[in-house]
Motif scaffolding. Structure first.
Motif, PDB file in Angstrom:
ATOM      1  N   VAL A   1      41.768  47.670  25.316  1.00 21.03           N
ATOM      2  CA  VAL A   1      41.130  48.224  26.520  1.00 21.03           C
ATOM      3  C   VAL A   1      40.596  47.101  27.402  1.00 21.03           C
ATOM      4  N   THR A   2      40.105  46.030  26.809  1.00 21.60           N
ATOM      5  CA  THR A   2      39.616  44.883  27.583  1.00 21.60           C
ATOM      6  C   THR A   2      40.732  44.267  28.415  1.00 21.60           C
ATOM      7  N   VAL A   3      41.912  44.117  27.821  1.00 18.16           N
ATOM      8  CA  VAL A   3      43.044  43.561  28.566  1.00 18.16           C
ATOM      9  C   VAL A   3      43.448  44.510  29.694  1.00 18.16           C
ATOM     10  N   VAL A   4      43.456  45.815  29.412  1.00 17.34           N
ATOM     11  CA  VAL A   4      43.819  46.794  30.448  1.00 17.34           C
ATOM     12  C   VAL A   4      42.815  46.750  31.597  1.00 17.34           C
ATOM     13  N   ILE A   5      41.531  46.674  31.275  1.00 14.03           N
ATOM     14  CA  ILE A   5      40.496  46.612  32.323  1.00 14.03           C
ATOM     15  C   ILE A   5      40.618  45.309  33.114  1.00 14.03           C
ATOM     16  N   ASN A   6      40.896  44.198  32.431  1.00 11.78           N
ATOM     17  CA  ASN A   6      41.146  42.939  33.146  1.00 11.78           C
ATOM     18  C   ASN A   6      42.308  43.091  34.111  1.00 11.78           C
ATOM     19  N   GLY A   7      43.346  43.791  33.696  1.00  2.00           N
ATOM     20  CA  GLY A   7      44.498  44.030  34.566  1.00  2.00           C
ATOM     21  C   GLY A   7      44.131  44.853  35.788  1.00  2.00           C
ATOM     22  N   ILE A   8      43.286  45.866  35.588  1.00  4.34           N
ATOM     23  CA  ILE A   8      42.856  46.690  36.722  1.00  4.34           C
ATOM     24  C   ILE A   8      42.008  45.864  37.684  1.00  4.34           C
ATOM     25  N   ILE A   9      41.095  45.068  37.141  1.00  6.31           N
ATOM     26  CA  ILE A   9      40.238  44.229  37.993  1.00  6.31           C
ATOM     27  C   ILE A   9      41.067  43.202  38.753  1.00  6.31           C
ATOM     28  N   ASN A  10      42.060  42.618  38.092  1.00  8.94           N
ATOM     29  CA  ASN A  10      42.887  41.582  38.713  1.00  8.94           C
ATOM     30  C   ASN A  10      44.096  42.148  39.450  1.00  8.94           C
ATOM     31  N   ASP A  11      44.163  43.460  39.582  1.00 12.90           N
ATOM     32  CA  ASP A  11      45.216  44.150  40.323  1.00 12.90           C
ATOM     33  C   ASP A  11      46.609  43.741  39.840  1.00 12.90           C
TER      34      ASP A  11
ATOM     35  N   GLY B   1      48.971  45.745  38.687  1.00 12.54           N
ATOM     36  CA  GLY B   1      50.030  46.705  39.009  1.00 12.54           C
ATOM     37  C   GLY B   1      49.954  47.919  38.111  1.00 12.54           C
ATOM     38  N   GLY B   2      50.664  47.888  36.986  1.00  9.43           N
ATOM     39  CA  GLY B   2      50.674  49.009  36.054  1.00  9.43           C
ATOM     40  C   GLY B   2      49.550  48.908  35.030  1.00  9.43           C
ATOM     41  N   LEU B   3      49.467  49.937  34.200  1.00  8.09           N
ATOM     42  CA  LEU B   3      48.389  50.006  33.220  1.00  8.09           C
ATOM     43  C   LEU B   3      48.455  48.865  32.203  1.00  8.09           C
ATOM     44  N   PHE B   4      49.618  48.620  31.629  1.00 12.39           N
ATOM     45  CA  PHE B   4      49.764  47.563  30.629  1.00 12.39           C
ATOM     46  C   PHE B   4      50.473  46.328  31.193  1.00 12.39           C
ATOM     47  N   GLU B   5      50.588  46.245  32.488  1.00 17.62           N
ATOM     48  CA  GLU B   5      51.309  45.162  33.146  1.00 17.62           C
ATOM     49  C   GLU B   5      50.616  43.809  32.955  1.00 17.62           C
ATOM     50  N   TYR B   6      49.294  43.813  32.771  1.00 19.67           N
ATOM     51  CA  TYR B   6      48.566  42.551  32.656  1.00 19.67           C
ATOM     52  C   TYR B   6      48.856  41.835  31.347  1.00 19.67           C
ATOM     53  N   PHE B   7      49.413  42.540  30.347  1.00 22.42           N
ATOM     54  CA  PHE B   7      49.781  41.875  29.108  1.00 22.42           C
ATOM     55  C   PHE B   7      50.828  40.789  29.352  1.00 22.42           C
ATOM     56  N   TRP B   8      51.576  40.896  30.476  1.00 23.72           N
ATOM     57  CA  TRP B   8      52.573  39.875  30.801  1.00 23.72           C
ATOM     58  C   TRP B   8      51.968  38.696  31.542  1.00 23.72           C
ATOM     59  N   LEU B   9      50.694  38.769  31.915  1.00 22.17           N
ATOM     60  CA  LEU B   9      49.962  37.654  32.533  1.00 22.17           C
ATOM     61  C   LEU B   9      50.713  37.029  33.703  1.00 22.17           C
ATOM     62  N   ARG B  10      51.084  37.832  34.647  1.00 21.52           N
ATOM     63  CA  ARG B  10      51.900  37.325  35.765  1.00 21.52           C
ATOM     64  C   ARG B  10      51.091  36.547  36.811  1.00 21.52           C
ATOM     65  N   ASN B  11      49.840  36.876  37.041  1.00 16.90           N
ATOM     66  CA  ASN B  11      48.980  36.168  37.996  1.00 16.90           C
ATOM     67  C   ASN B  11      49.618  36.019  39.375  1.00 16.90           C
ATOM     68  N   ASN B  12      50.111  37.090  39.948  1.00 11.00           N
ATOM     69  CA  ASN B  12      50.691  37.096  41.290  1.00 11.00           C
ATOM     70  C   ASN B  12      51.812  36.078  41.456  1.00 11.00           C
ATOM     71  N   ALA B  13      52.783  36.120  40.541  1.00 10.42           N
ATOM     72  CA  ALA B  13      53.995  35.286  40.588  1.00 10.42           C
ATOM     73  C   ALA B  13      53.724  33.807  40.372  1.00 10.42           C
ATOM     74  N   ILE B  14      52.516  33.450  39.989  1.00 12.19           N
ATOM     75  CA  ILE B  14      52.230  32.079  39.599  1.00 12.19           C
ATOM     76  C   ILE B  14      52.512  31.999  38.098  1.00 12.19           C
TER      77      ILE B  14
END
Length: 176
Positions: free
Chosen positions: A72-82, A84-97
């Motif tokens: 849930v912490t990773v999901v919330i970090n993803g929402i805060i950092n925008d 995209g999707g719910l579990f998208e932040y697990f890929w740590l994309r950082n806006n194409a950087i």
């Protein structure tokens, strides 16, 4: 059967490889998934209380809730950092950087295990308060090898095993 199993396991790996995912990103995903559960798992190895009973030894329910809190912490970090999707932040994309770049990624790897560890301790404490110490320390789903009677039998067999060694020695001598 083993060849079928190898094909079954390798098919998703081949599909993932054909999509040309960056290897570093795959390792970071694995590291982030491990970060969600590292403290609950290691705290779960503890069987005695901390600080003379002030902090109880982690329970199975507390460790499970800690692992969920890490996800849930990773999901919330993803929402805060925008992300995209719910579990998208697990890929740590950082806006194409790159996945390793940025303080957001570093913050995620620091905060995720800390939150999961704190939730493990809190829910273990609540578990002991609600269910009692004896019941909270037992498994939630007891399997045949978890039963106390079974453990006592094993312990008794081990203690009595010293006498059995002599019998085994005699049996070995007879067979020679």
């Amino acid at each position: 059967f083993s060849r079928f199993l190898v094909i079954l396991i390798n098919t998703p790996a081949i599909i993932m490889a054909s999509k040309k995912y960056d290897v570093i990103s795959l390792f970071l995903v694995a590291d982030l998934v491990c970060a969600t559960s590292v403290l609950p798992v290691f705290l779960g190895l503890r069987t005695s209380d901390y600080i003379e009973g002030v902090l109880v030894a982690p329970t199975e329910l507390g460790a499970f809730c800690g692992c969920l809190a890490g996800v849930v912490t990773v999901v919330i970090n993803g929402i805060i950092n925008d992300a995209g999707g719910l579990f998208e932040y697990f890929w740590l994309r950082n806006n194409a950087i790159c996945a390793l770049c940025g303080s957001k990624t570093m913050f995620t790897f620091i905060i995720t295990p800390v939150v999961s560890g704190i939730v493990t301790i809190l829910f273990s404490q609540l578990d002991v308060m609600v269910r009692g110490r004896e019941r909270a320390q037992r498994p939630l789903i007891e399997l045949p090898f978890d039963k106390k009677d079974n453990a006592k039998d094993v312990e008794e067999a081990y203690v009595e095993g010293d006498d059995d060694d002599e019998d085994e020695d005699e049996a070995i001598e007879v067979s020679k």
